[in-house]
Design a protein around this motif. Structure first.
Motif, PDB file in Angstrom:
ATOM      1  N   GLU A   1       0.833  -1.205   0.000  1.00 46.13           N
ATOM      2  CA  GLU A   1       0.000   0.000   0.000  1.00 46.13           C
ATOM      3  C   GLU A   1       0.866   1.252   0.000  1.00 46.13           C
ATOM      4  O   GLU A   1       0.586   2.211  -0.729  1.00 46.13           O
ATOM      5  N   LYS A   2       1.930   1.252   0.814  1.00 45.65           N
ATOM      6  CA  LYS A   2       2.826   2.410   0.846  1.00 45.65           C
ATOM      7  C   LYS A   2       3.505   2.603  -0.506  1.00 45.65           C
ATOM      8  O   LYS A   2       3.617   3.723  -1.000  1.00 45.65           O
TER       9      LYS A   2
ATOM     10  N   TYR B   1       1.085   4.013  -3.061  1.00 45.90           N
ATOM     11  CA  TYR B   1       0.834   5.431  -2.806  1.00 45.90           C
ATOM     12  C   TYR B   1       2.015   6.276  -3.269  1.00 45.90           C
ATOM     13  O   TYR B   1       1.851   7.267  -3.985  1.00 45.90           O
TER      14      TYR B   1
ATOM     15  N   HIS C   1       1.995   8.753  -6.476  1.00 39.25           N
ATOM     16  CA  HIS C   1       2.208  10.166  -6.165  1.00 39.25           C
ATOM     17  C   HIS C   1       3.445  10.698  -6.902  1.00 39.25           C
ATOM     18  O   HIS C   1       3.414  11.791  -7.473  1.00 39.25           O
TER      19      HIS C   1
ATOM     20  N   LEU D   1      -3.921   5.729  -6.605  1.00 33.56           N
ATOM     21  CA  LEU D   1      -3.889   6.465  -5.341  1.00 33.56           C
ATOM     22  C   LEU D   1      -5.154   6.196  -4.527  1.00 33.56           C
ATOM     23  O   LEU D   1      -5.095   5.986  -3.315  1.00 33.56           O
ATOM     24  N   GLU D   2      -6.286   6.209  -5.197  1.00 36.22           N
ATOM     25  CA  GLU D   2      -7.548   5.929  -4.514  1.00 36.22           C
ATOM     26  C   GLU D   2      -7.538   4.519  -3.934  1.00 36.22           C
ATOM     27  O   GLU D   2      -7.983   4.287  -2.803  1.00 36.22           O
TER      28      GLU D   2
ATOM     29  N   SER E   1      -4.892   2.791  -3.030  1.00 38.72           N
ATOM     30  CA  SER E   1      -3.958   2.707  -1.904  1.00 38.72           C
ATOM     31  C   SER E   1      -4.548   3.328  -0.641  1.00 38.72           C
ATOM     32  O   SER E   1      -4.176   2.972   0.465  1.00 38.72           O
ATOM     33  N   ARG E   2      -5.486   4.250  -0.781  1.00 48.03           N
ATOM     34  CA  ARG E   2      -6.136   4.866   0.376  1.00 48.03           C
ATOM     35  C   ARG E   2      -7.335   4.060   0.858  1.00 48.03           C
ATOM     36  O   ARG E   2      -7.830   4.300   1.957  1.00 48.03           O
TER      37      ARG E   2
ATOM     38  N   ARG F   1      -7.197   2.514   4.348  1.00 46.00           N
ATOM     39  CA  ARG F   1      -6.837   3.397   5.447  1.00 46.00           C
ATOM     40  C   ARG F   1      -7.977   4.294   5.899  1.00 46.00           C
ATOM     41  O   ARG F   1      -8.072   4.646   7.049  1.00 46.00           O
ATOM     42  N   GLU F   2      -8.793   4.703   4.985  1.00 42.52           N
ATOM     43  CA  GLU F   2      -9.872   5.630   5.327  1.00 42.52           C
ATOM     44  C   GLU F   2     -11.102   4.843   5.732  1.00 42.52           C
ATOM     45  O   GLU F   2     -11.586   3.994   4.995  1.00 42.52           O
TER      46      GLU F   2
END
Length: 179
Positions: free
Chosen positions: A104-105, A108, A112, A162-163, A165-166, A169-170
């Motif tokens: 995941e890191k 991201y 990015h 990016l979405e 990978s988040r 977490r969210e």
């Protein structure tokens, strides 16, 4: 007659002793069966049920995500082997969690970091096309337009990455939906 009475009296005593011995043996047998029954219950409870309950608690805790939960069942029997297998499963779950976190890191950071040069390429093609002094042949103009479309598509893919990978977490509130 006296001998006959003594024999009858001895026979009655023998019968009384025999009856008491039978009663004593019956009681001793019942007590022995009762003791064996409770010994079996104790052994089954201690050796199987309690160990199985401990193993079940460990399985449920690990399945719920507690990969630090200690598996406290041991032994060389089947339950001990299951506990050993559960330890291996726990270690695999810890490694998978660590690997997923790193992935995941990476997703991201990669998404990015790739967006900045991509945005620069998009801006350069847009500025080049908008510049009045730039003259392109029909093929050159088509290639520049194709470059813009493809950088736009890549930008969209990076946004999706990016979405993604988040996503874990969210925390979003769950809502009921009428189907």
């Amino acid at each position: 007659q006296t001998a006959q009475r003594e024999i009858d009296h001895a026979a009655q005593k023998l019968k009384a002793v025999n009856d008491s011995m039978t009663m004593a043996l019956s009681i001793a047998t019942l007590l022995s069966l009762f003791a064996v029954f409770w010994a079996v219950v104790f052994i089954v409870e201690r050796q199987i049920n309690q160990r199985m309950a401990g193993l079940t608690r460990s399985v449920l805790a690990i399945a719920a995500g507690d990969t630090e939960h200690e598996v406290d069942v041991s032994g060389q029997d089947e339950l001990g082997k299951m506990a050993s297998a559960l330890e291996v499963f726990k270690l695999n779950a810890q490694e998978l969690h660590r690997s997923n976190t790193e992935l995941e890191k990476f997703a991201y950071v990669a998404a990015h970091d790739l967006r900045s040069p991509l945005r620069a390429i998009q801006d350069l093609t847009e500025w080049t096309l908008e510049d009045e002094d730039t003259v392109f042949s029909a093929d050159g103009l088509e290639n520049m337009t194709l470059l813009q479309k493809r950088t736009g598509r890549l930008n969209h893919l990076l946004s999706d990455l990016l979405e993604y990978s988040r996503a874990g977490r969210e925390k979003e509130d769950l809502i009921s939906v009428s189907v």
